[in-house]
Design a protein around this motif. Sequence first.
Motif, PDB file in Angstrom:
ATOM      1  N   LYS A  62       0.796  -1.230   0.000  1.00 41.06           N
ATOM      2  CA  LYS A  62       0.000   0.000   0.000  1.00 41.06           C
ATOM      3  C   LYS A  62       0.827   1.278   0.000  1.00 41.06           C
ATOM      4  O   LYS A  62       0.324   2.332  -0.401  1.00 41.06           O
ATOM      5  CB  LYS A  62      -0.931   0.011   1.217  1.00 41.06           C
ATOM      6  CG  LYS A  62      -1.988  -1.093   1.185  1.00 41.06           C
ATOM      7  CD  LYS A  62      -2.893  -0.995   2.407  1.00 41.06           C
ATOM      8  CE  LYS A  62      -3.978  -2.068   2.367  1.00 41.06           C
ATOM      9  NZ  LYS A  62      -4.856  -1.999   3.566  1.00 41.06           N
ATOM     10  N   PHE A  63       2.077   1.225   0.482  1.00 39.48           N
ATOM     11  CA  PHE A  63       2.850   2.449   0.654  1.00 39.48           C
ATOM     12  C   PHE A  63       4.243   2.364   0.035  1.00 39.48           C
ATOM     13  O   PHE A  63       4.863   1.294  -0.002  1.00 39.48           O
ATOM     14  CB  PHE A  63       3.029   2.763   2.145  1.00 39.48           C
ATOM     15  CG  PHE A  63       1.789   3.290   2.821  1.00 39.48           C
ATOM     16  CD1 PHE A  63       1.500   4.648   2.817  1.00 39.48           C
ATOM     17  CD2 PHE A  63       0.918   2.424   3.455  1.00 39.48           C
ATOM     18  CE1 PHE A  63       0.362   5.136   3.438  1.00 39.48           C
ATOM     19  CE2 PHE A  63      -0.226   2.902   4.079  1.00 39.48           C
ATOM     20  CZ  PHE A  63      -0.501   4.262   4.064  1.00 39.48           C
ATOM     21  N   VAL A  64       4.721   3.519  -0.439  1.00 38.27           N
ATOM     22  CA  VAL A  64       6.136   3.721  -0.731  1.00 38.27           C
ATOM     23  C   VAL A  64       6.688   4.536   0.437  1.00 38.27           C
ATOM     24  O   VAL A  64       6.125   5.567   0.802  1.00 38.27           O
ATOM     25  CB  VAL A  64       6.339   4.472  -2.064  1.00 38.27           C
ATOM     26  CG1 VAL A  64       7.793   4.889  -2.226  1.00 38.27           C
ATOM     27  CG2 VAL A  64       5.918   3.593  -3.227  1.00 38.27           C
ATOM     28  N   LYS A  65       7.783   4.049   1.036  1.00 38.70           N
ATOM     29  CA  LYS A  65       8.304   4.659   2.263  1.00 38.70           C
ATOM     30  C   LYS A  65       9.686   5.249   1.989  1.00 38.70           C
ATOM     31  O   LYS A  65      10.565   4.547   1.486  1.00 38.70           O
ATOM     32  CB  LYS A  65       8.399   3.615   3.373  1.00 38.70           C
ATOM     33  CG  LYS A  65       7.128   2.809   3.555  1.00 38.70           C
ATOM     34  CD  LYS A  65       7.376   1.615   4.461  1.00 38.70           C
ATOM     35  CE  LYS A  65       6.176   0.682   4.476  1.00 38.70           C
ATOM     36  NZ  LYS A  65       6.410  -0.512   5.312  1.00 38.70           N
ATOM     37  N   VAL A 125       5.770  18.369   5.492  1.00 42.17           N
ATOM     38  CA  VAL A 125       5.808  17.508   4.308  1.00 42.17           C
ATOM     39  C   VAL A 125       4.578  17.822   3.461  1.00 42.17           C
ATOM     40  O   VAL A 125       3.451  17.770   3.955  1.00 42.17           O
ATOM     41  CB  VAL A 125       5.824  16.012   4.680  1.00 42.17           C
ATOM     42  CG1 VAL A 125       5.897  15.158   3.412  1.00 42.17           C
ATOM     43  CG2 VAL A 125       7.006  15.687   5.592  1.00 42.17           C
ATOM     44  N   ASN A 126       4.815  18.175   2.211  1.00 42.46           N
ATOM     45  CA  ASN A 126       3.718  18.506   1.291  1.00 42.46           C
ATOM     46  C   ASN A 126       3.707  17.518   0.129  1.00 42.46           C
ATOM     47  O   ASN A 126       4.765  17.199  -0.439  1.00 42.46           O
ATOM     48  CB  ASN A 126       3.880  19.934   0.767  1.00 42.46           C
ATOM     49  CG  ASN A 126       3.740  20.959   1.878  1.00 42.46           C
ATOM     50  OD1 ASN A 126       2.727  21.012   2.555  1.00 42.46           O
ATOM     51  ND2 ASN A 126       4.766  21.775   2.071  1.00 42.46           N
ATOM     52  N   SER A 152      -1.506  10.028   2.468  1.00 44.76           N
ATOM     53  CA  SER A 152      -0.044  10.095   2.604  1.00 44.76           C
ATOM     54  C   SER A 152       0.280  10.953   3.829  1.00 44.76           C
ATOM     55  O   SER A 152      -0.432  11.912   4.124  1.00 44.76           O
ATOM     56  CB  SER A 152       0.587  10.698   1.356  1.00 44.76           C
ATOM     57  OG  SER A 152       0.367   9.872   0.226  1.00 44.76           O
ATOM     58  N   TYR A 153       1.344  10.599   4.529  1.00 40.48           N
ATOM     59  CA  TYR A 153       1.641  11.320   5.769  1.00 40.48           C
ATOM     60  C   TYR A 153       3.112  11.147   6.161  1.00 40.48           C
ATOM     61  O   TYR A 153       3.880  10.457   5.472  1.00 40.48           O
ATOM     62  CB  TYR A 153       0.726  10.826   6.891  1.00 40.48           C
ATOM     63  CG  TYR A 153       0.864   9.352   7.209  1.00 40.48           C
ATOM     64  CD1 TYR A 153       1.696   8.908   8.231  1.00 40.48           C
ATOM     65  CD2 TYR A 153       0.147   8.392   6.476  1.00 40.48           C
ATOM     66  CE1 TYR A 153       1.822   7.556   8.510  1.00 40.48           C
ATOM     67  CE2 TYR A 153       0.269   7.044   6.752  1.00 40.48           C
ATOM     68  CZ  TYR A 153       1.104   6.619   7.777  1.00 40.48           C
ATOM     69  OH  TYR A 153       1.229   5.286   8.050  1.00 40.48           O
ATOM     70  N   LYS A 154       3.501  11.770   7.268  1.00 44.25           N
ATOM     71  CA  LYS A 154       4.867  11.680   7.782  1.00 44.25           C
ATOM     72  C   LYS A 154       4.852  10.988   9.143  1.00 44.25           C
ATOM     73  O   LYS A 154       3.835  10.994   9.856  1.00 44.25           O
ATOM     74  CB  LYS A 154       5.469  13.074   7.947  1.00 44.25           C
ATOM     75  CG  LYS A 154       4.849  13.843   9.113  1.00 44.25           C
ATOM     76  CD  LYS A 154       5.330  15.261   9.237  1.00 44.25           C
ATOM     77  CE  LYS A 154       4.629  15.943  10.425  1.00 44.25           C
ATOM     78  NZ  LYS A 154       4.824  17.378  10.480  1.00 44.25           N
ATOM     79  N   VAL A 158       8.638   9.336   5.373  1.00 44.57           N
ATOM     80  CA  VAL A 158       7.586   9.857   4.503  1.00 44.57           C
ATOM     81  C   VAL A 158       6.813   8.669   3.933  1.00 44.57           C
ATOM     82  O   VAL A 158       7.385   7.805   3.263  1.00 44.57           O
ATOM     83  CB  VAL A 158       8.180  10.711   3.361  1.00 44.57           C
ATOM     84  CG1 VAL A 158       7.063  11.257   2.473  1.00 44.57           C
ATOM     85  CG2 VAL A 158       9.016  11.856   3.925  1.00 44.57           C
ATOM     86  N   MET A 159       5.513   8.626   4.207  1.00 43.79           N
ATOM     87  CA  MET A 159       4.660   7.517   3.780  1.00 43.79           C
ATOM     88  C   MET A 159       3.785   7.977   2.611  1.00 43.79           C
ATOM     89  O   MET A 159       2.837   8.748   2.786  1.00 43.79           O
ATOM     90  CB  MET A 159       3.783   7.057   4.940  1.00 43.79           C
ATOM     91  CG  MET A 159       4.550   6.631   6.180  1.00 43.79           C
ATOM     92  SD  MET A 159       5.398   5.054   5.965  1.00 43.79           S
ATOM     93  CE  MET A 159       4.011   3.916   5.932  1.00 43.79           C
ATOM     94  N   CYS A 160       4.111   7.528   1.412  1.00 41.28           N
ATOM     95  CA  CYS A 160       3.341   7.868   0.207  1.00 41.28           C
ATOM     96  C   CYS A 160       2.367   6.723  -0.093  1.00 41.28           C
ATOM     97  O   CYS A 160       2.797   5.607  -0.400  1.00 41.28           O
ATOM     98  CB  CYS A 160       4.281   8.075  -0.983  1.00 41.28           C
ATOM     99  SG  CYS A 160       5.414   9.464  -0.806  1.00 41.28           S
TER     100      CYS A 160
END
Length: 234
Positions: free
Chosen positions: A83-86, A104-105, A139-141, A150-152
Amino acid sequence: MDLTEQINQLEADLLELGSLLEKAKQKRVQELLKQEQKKVEKELAVKRQQKEKQAKREADPSAAAKAAYTVKINNYAWDQSEKFVKIYLTLKDVHNISPENVEVNFTERSFSVLVKDLNGKNHQMTILNLLCPIDLKDSYKKIKTDMVLVMCRKQTTKNWDCLTTVEKQAKEKDKPEVDANADPSDGLMTMLKKIYSDGDDEMKRTINKAWSESQEKKIRGGEGGGAGEDMMDF
């Protein structure tokens, strides 16, 4: 909740823990309360330090100018799950600054990180042209010890070969061109020619020797052909 409110809350927690510790009779309960007391004391010390720095910045406007020096974050590591790219950014002491100082934007195909006033500097990085689109709202930090994570959030569960399209293009450029209808031996010969033409004298001697020995084996096997041909004559 601002720093003052956080400090007040931690001080109240500390007083209550002290009161409970005085009343506790069981040794195990006492140990658990002491452990929690130490954790709160440590957190309180960090918040007080942050409050002190904040007060200094407000009292001395020049401090903000000193902290405005920005350095680029060049080193990072990345990984992925379904689910995520880290993206992992190692920044010493980042866990000791206010979370509000870590910004983080995200856009659908990029993200930027700005860490303000960490050890007297700002730290910044921007990653453009992500390989696949990401979901902004999910997405979040995360701030960990000496690290920003950074969690995309992926829009699909597709596995990413690279982090950005630029990296993918660079990899594809380095791949030898393959003709689907070509004889496999032709592809091997093309690759050998490239290695030979790009190689130094020692590499060329090694390839010529191997080629020569191969031709000799063919002759002994009755397949014909001349030994000792030079790759340069292809």
